[in-house]
Structures are given as structure tokens and as C-alpha cells.
Scaffold this active site. Sequence first.
Site, short mmCIF file in Angstrom:
data_model
loop_
_atom_site.label_atom_id
_atom_site.label_comp_id
_atom_site.label_asym_id
_atom_site.label_seq_id
_atom_site.Cartn_x
_atom_site.Cartn_y
_atom_site.Cartn_z
N GLN A 1 -2.81 3.35 4.95
CA GLN A 1 -3.54 2.39 4.13
C GLN A 1 -3.18 0.97 4.58
O GLN A 1 -2.10 0.73 5.11
CB GLN A 1 -3.19 2.58 2.65
CG GLN A 1 -3.67 3.90 2.08
CD GLN A 1 -3.22 4.10 0.64
OE1 GLN A 1 -2.18 3.62 0.22
NE2 GLN A 1 -4.01 4.83 -0.13
N ALA B 1 0.87 -1.17 0.00
CA ALA B 1 0.00 0.00 0.00
C ALA B 1 0.91 1.22 0.00
O ALA B 1 2.04 1.18 0.49
CB ALA B 1 -0.91 0.01 1.22
N SER B 2 0.41 2.31 -0.55
CA SER B 2 1.27 3.46 -0.79
C SER B 2 1.65 4.23 0.47
O SER B 2 2.77 4.71 0.60
CB SER B 2 0.61 4.42 -1.79
OG SER B 2 0.44 3.77 -3.03
N THR B 3 0.72 4.37 1.41
CA THR B 3 0.97 5.20 2.58
C THR B 3 0.74 4.43 3.88
O THR B 3 0.07 3.39 3.89
CB THR B 3 0.06 6.45 2.57
OG1 THR B 3 -1.33 6.03 2.61
CG2 THR B 3 0.28 7.28 1.31
#
Length: 215
Positions: A14, A9-11
Site C-alpha cells: 500500500q 499504510a498497513s502493508t
Amino acid sequence: MIIRAYLRASTADQDANRAREQLKAFVAERQTRITTFYVENASGATVDRPELQRLLSEAGEGDILLVESVDRLSRLPQAAWEALARQISAAGLQVVAVDLPVTHMAMRPASGEGIEAWLHQALAKMFLEFMAAFARKDYELRRQRQAQGIAAAKEAGRFVPRKRNLKLYSAAIKLRETHSIRATAAILKCSKGLVERADAWAKTNAAAEVATDGE
């Protein structure tokens, strides 16, 4: 068959584990199981991802690199994607993306070196290249639209900067006393960019304190 599932997940806010059950169900339908999960919160636009690099270092010839979709593996620009693709090939991995059926044949028992197997491998590689390029294009469009939205909001006086996660910043700053940016991100399960922003924030605050003391 050794199946190495990569979840990203990007961040930090998340859930990188969101697709875990989907991947488990996918392999269960093929009467096999995932050997190892590699989970991290990091941007797909960089290859500096500790768990992905760990997966590549632990992989062996014929292992499967399983992802929910190609954009979980890469949102890289072309040159960086080509370098990653070479790493994947050198590690002996075959990529299987749940949303890309042409790659699923790699999950079947070996069917020899016939023309059919060769054609499937060639098609899988072609579609992987296409989807990697599409993932990068989608990333660039999102960034462009985000920048346009922020610019429009600023012009209209509606832009509110994202609040910093000061608790996470504080933990990152503390760890940076003894750890690298990459190691800090791995420990906190956050992006390298967040650690870099925490560093910059700490330096700005330190500079402001020095300036205040000098007045």
C-alpha cells in the site's frame, strides 16, 4: 509552528504517501507548511512503529502532529491507545486530524488561556478519544469479517492462500542475520509482521531440509 505529518499504510504493497498532497494542501490553506514527514508501512494496531516513535522523540512543546485521519495514528486497543496518548501529551504535541474539524483550532495562532480555548481543547480531546475507539472497533470488525470470509471460503473449497512475496522474504531473511525485526522492517519499509512471517517461513524450510537430509 512546527508541523510533523505522520503518514501510514498497513502493508508494504500500500502507498503510505497517498495522503501527502492532501496534507500539504490542508496546511497551505492555513498559510503554513509541513516541517517534517514521517512515513511508514506498519499496522496501526501496534505501537511498535519506528517512524511514529521517531516523531515522538523529535517533537517539542507546541508542535503539531498532523494526520489524515485518527485511524492513521491508531487502531490500538484502549490500554495501548491511552499509553500512546500519554506519550503524545508528554512530547508536547497537539494532534490535528484533517477529517476531524474540532482539532483544527490547534493550527490557529495562540488565543491565550481563556475559557474558549480550554473548551476547544477539551472537545478536541474527547473527539480524539471517540475516534480512536471507533478506529479500533472498525479494525476488530474487519478482522472478524475477514476470518468469517476465510472460514466460509474454506468450507466451500474456494480459499486460496495469499502468495508469499518471496523476494521480500528473501531480503528480510538476509537482513535478519545482522538486524533486529524492527530494524529490518524499517529498512524494507514493511510491517514487523511480515518480517516475523519471513522468519517463521525460513525456520520451517530449514526444519524441512533437516528432516529430508535425515531420511
